[in-house]
Design an enzyme around this catalytic site. Structure first.
Site: not given
Lengths: 281, 281
Positions: A10-11, A73, A152, A184, A186
């Site tokens: 993932d990034s 990702c 985050e 996504c 996240h």
């Protein structure tokens, strides 16, 4: 046959939700995770740049001897999957197709909402993947650029997340979607807020869980799933700031991140470009 | 003597507030701006990574024949200034020292607040720069990770910005700061919200404006300021997504971004590392 690990990249830390779902689904498997934290995020970058980064990340994992490559990702999966499958001789799984597939199985009305980063939404990868399976579906995609920094920051259930979500989701609620794809990795951290806003009758598709299901069925088909009852290992590699990764990543993985090492992608990619006789710049 | 431009770089679009202030202060000067949009943001990356990126960006601008180098990114300025000054034979200006300097001139009580990205705050560069000038000052720094995405989303004056700011600034208001340094070039877009929260008696230091003042005095001292009354040109370079730069950057620059070109830093940096006989990885 040796017990080879599954490679996930993932990034940054978002892919940890995929790793976490995969660990739950395939507890005996071992994993190597790579977060490209020196260049995170991919979501605001262009397709050529993301493709170049994805090839470097995949090359690194292939050098670790992985038996399967998971692009955890959405942005990278939306642009790099065909090129990765072409370059590397091993099964490659992205997060887009499994999420699109589950959405098509869940929706009754055929009106599906997709939320993701600017890059993922602009790529229209989910729209295409859903329409390929269900040509008469109506797909509405909106970018939600603040969700990643909110997750985050540990503010996935903060009042601010709810205000942002209300603004971003308004056109989807207005359009009466019956299924919402969290496009996504996240976004699982905002699940309770999102479910509350869209209402209990709208089904959320968590692409992390959908991807873990696909990984399991591919391994079973390949007869490569590890049959023992020993719990597999996980090793983490990041391209920058292992300490931050450990701290911010904890809620994404749902457990401590013990073994975090620093990787240098520039060297690996150099070797790979040379070997393939062509570079991606 | 030819009319050489001033080079300004940032990780992305934030530095456009510095360029805008510099244009107002030095209208006859020409500028070359570089935004490293392929690797933005720098604020969550480690010092070695940021230093490597900064050297590449500076090398690119030096190749464009600039007469002065402005590091319009707080994170880069906090880690890379000495190395850049050592490598390149031209005046190098960062955004930290001018902001710290103005804060020391404005504060009466000596209790100064600093807000910035995680990287800038962790570097303690503002704390050191303020304490060097005013050893008995009390400096309180807090990272505000959501301000950059809020500014880029165009939500600098959205209710969400106010809720975030209230949470981030609480310890500074509690500590009765009388001066607040906006230690990130994105933050001028949140100025009205920030001023409202801290109250009218607290002075805000906009490091973009402070930096433009320092540039003007260095040019005057150097006798290099262009004396004509023709308005100078601006050329923009980005490492990725010129269209997004043009759209998101507009409110930061305060005008249309006409001439945006795409730059490849990898090639420039390669030449420079080789020339210097050593690479930064």
């Amino acid at each position: 046959m040796p017990h080879r690990p599954i490679g996930i990249f993932d990034s940054g830390i978002g892919g940890l939700t995929v790793l976490s779902a995969a660990r739950r689904r395939l507890p005996a498997e071992s994993f190597v995770y790579l977060g490209d934290t020196a260049r995170v995020p991919y979501g605001t970058k262009g397709p050529e740049t993301v493709l170049r980064y994805a090839v470097q990340a995949a090359s690194f994992l292939v050098e670790q001897g992985v038996k399967m490559l998971v692009v955890a990702c959405n942005t990278a999966a939306s642009v790099a999957l065909p090129e990765l499958a072409r370059r590397f001789r091993l099964p490659v799984v992205g997060v887009i197709e499994p999420g699109a597939d589950q959405a098509c199985r869940l929706t009754r009305s055929g009106t599906v909402g997709v939320i993701g980063t600017e890059g993922t939404v602009a790529s229209r990868a989910y729209d295409r993947a859903i329409l390929r399976r269900r040509p008469r579906a109506r797909v509405l995609s909106v970018p939600c650029p603040l969700f990643v920094p909110l997750a985050e920051e540990g503010w996935g259930e903060h009042p601010v997340a709810e205000i942002c979500a209300r603004e971003y989701l308004a056109p989807l609620i207005e359009a009466k979607i019956d299924t919402l794809v969290l496009g996504c990795t996240h976004y699982p951290l905002l699940k309770p807020v999102l479910q509350r806003l869209v209402g209990p009758e709208v089904r959320l598709v968590d692409s992390a869980e959908a991807t873990a299901e696909v990984m399991a069925s591919m391994l079973a088909a390949d007869d490569a799933e590890f049959a023992g009852d020993r719990r597999g290992d996980v090793v983490f590699h990041v391209t920058d700031l292992p300490e931050r990764f450990r701290r911010v990543g904890r809620p994404f993985f749902g457990a401590e991140l013990d073994q975090v090492e620093t990787a240098d992608l520039a060297t690996v990619a150099g070797r790979y470009s040379a070997r393939a006789g062509r570079g991606l710049r």
